[in-house]
Each structure stands twice: as C-alpha cells, then as structure tokens.
Design an enzyme around this catalytic site. Structure first.
Site, PDB file in Angstrom:
ATOM      1  N   SER A   1      50.973  79.750 -53.447  1.00  0.00           N
ATOM      2  CA  SER A   1      51.297  80.320 -54.748  1.00  0.00           C
ATOM      3  C   SER A   1      50.089  81.053 -55.348  1.00  0.00           C
ATOM      4  O   SER A   1      49.604  82.011 -54.751  1.00  0.00           O
ATOM      5  CB  SER A   1      51.852  79.228 -55.665  1.00  0.00           C
TER       6      SER A   1
ATOM      7  N   ASP B   1      63.141  80.023 -53.928  1.00  0.00           N
ATOM      8  CA  ASP B   1      61.946  79.845 -54.762  1.00  0.00           C
ATOM      9  C   ASP B   1      62.181  80.533 -56.111  1.00  0.00           C
ATOM     10  O   ASP B   1      62.353  81.745 -56.173  1.00  0.00           O
ATOM     11  CB  ASP B   1      60.722  80.455 -54.056  1.00  0.00           C
TER      12      ASP B   1
ATOM     13  N   HIS C   1      60.018  76.194 -53.974  1.00  0.00           N
ATOM     14  CA  HIS C   1      58.590  76.444 -54.170  1.00  0.00           C
ATOM     15  C   HIS C   1      57.762  75.293 -53.602  1.00  0.00           C
ATOM     16  O   HIS C   1      57.318  74.398 -54.330  1.00  0.00           O
ATOM     17  CB  HIS C   1      58.325  76.619 -55.666  1.00  0.00           C
TER      18      HIS C   1
END
Length: 227
Positions: A120, A180, A207
């Site tokens: 991320s 996600d 995610h």
C-alpha cells in the site's frame, strides 16, 4: 543443485498506520509460504501517525491489534493534519525525505538485501525508491527486484518527478486485489507503465498481502530468477 540455495533477503515496507512488527504479523502466511526461499526483514516508518478514528479511507481497513498504539506512515498528504489519503491530491507532502533516509539506514545497517517488498503506502514508496535507483540518485540502493502489493502512484505534485524519469528496469511483481476498496485495482494498474516488463499477481481478495497456496507458484517463479 550442488549446494542449498541461500534465502533471498527482502526488505519489507509496511502500509500506512502499521509498523514493522504489525506488518510482520500480518504477513505470517507469506513468510510461511516462502520460508525456504526468502528471509523477510521489517522496518518501521519514521513518522508517528496521530491515532484518529474518523479519518476516511483508513488503511489498513481493520486496524492492527498489535502495536496499534504505534501507528506509522512514510509521508503525509495533508501537511497540517499530518494525515494521509492515497486519493488526496496535494502540492507538497511532509516526511518523504526522512523516509528515504530511513531506508538508506536500514540498507546500511541491516543489509545487504536482494529485493524490496512494499504494501500500500509502502508499495508506493517502493516505486519511488526504485525510481531513485534507476536514476542513479541513491548509490546505496541496489535492489535486484521489487514486489509491490496494492501499490499506486502518489497523487502529490511534488512526487511526479518519480514517474517522469526513465522507465524502471528493476524486475517487479505487482500484486493487487479485485475487491480492494482502499487502493482500487485501477490505481494499482496505473502504476504499471512506470515499470518495464512488470509482472502481475491478480487475486480476488481485498486490501492485504495474499499468500494462499494458489499464489505460491507465481511468487516462486518470480523469485527463482534471483536465486
């Protein structure tokens, strides 16, 4: 093979509101999946994140139980609030230079590393580090490969220089999920043109760093080139 393969050493860069310890816990399945091939080394971002509960687009979606009192980030898109949102456009950010220095220190103190893995916001940072390496602006960085999980292009104007340089030739594996909702699939796909010959592991989940047995082959095929 005449001798046992030496595990690849990979530097791991956590996501926003995580730290090295919580990311290590969250990637336990990945460590187990690849334990014969890799040694994962975790560091924490230099910036403490204020523990705000009402921040939109929080990452991770569920806060980590471990170390949640020590939430950290690599840079802030909102300089005043010291907060980060991957979709927030901003002229300038706060804290990226210190984070690059923190990675340099980790390479010197804990290295050498074969590769680097980011999740991320950490994956967005990895893309920038790879750009610095490609442009030969950071002689300390000598990563042979990069794994970017739920990566994205920074929306900060100040960071566009990382995507305008030469295409990044460091071999890369880009991992992202169909479901996600923090970093939507199209944001991860938008990063692909910055890398030459980017490989993709697309999974149906959300995610997180996927590490099901069905993903093992893709990771192993990518990693075996470097062993």
């Amino acid at each position: 093979m005449s001798k046992a393969a030496v595990p690849l050493r990979i530097l791991c860069i956590h996501g926003y509101r995580q730290n090295g310890n919580s990311f290590r816990e969250k990637t336990g399945a990945l460590r187990k999946l690849l334990k014969k091939q890799v040694e994962l080394v975790y560091i924490s971002a230099p910036h403490q994140v204020p523990a705000i509960q009402n921040e939109t687009n929080q990452e991770p979606e569920k806060s980590a139980r471990s170390g949640e009192e020590d939430q950290r980030g690599w840079w802030f898109s909102d300089v005043q609030a010291r907060s980060f949102n991957a979709k927030q456009e901003c002229e300038s950010s706060l804290g990226l230079e210190e984070s690059v220095e923190a990675v340099k220190t980790a390479v010197k103190d804990l290295g050498p590393f074969d590769g680097i893995l980011g999740f991320s916001q950490g994956a967005a940072l990895v893309a920038m580090l790879c750009a610095l390496q490609e442009q030969k602006l950071q002689p300390d960085f000598n990563f042979r490969f990069a794994i970017l999980v739920a990566g994205f292009r920074s929306a900060c104007s100040q960071h566009q220089r990382f995507y305008k340089g030469p295409v990044i030739t460091i071999p890369s594996l880009h991992v992202f999920g169909q479901d996600d909702r923090v970093i939507p699939e199209e944001m991860s796909r938008d990063l692909l043109p910055a890398f030459d010959g980017a490989q993709i592991l697309f999974h149906p989940g959300g995610h997180f760093v996927p590490a099901a047995s069905s993903h093992r082959q893709t990771y192993q095929d990518f990693l075996k080139t470097f062993q």
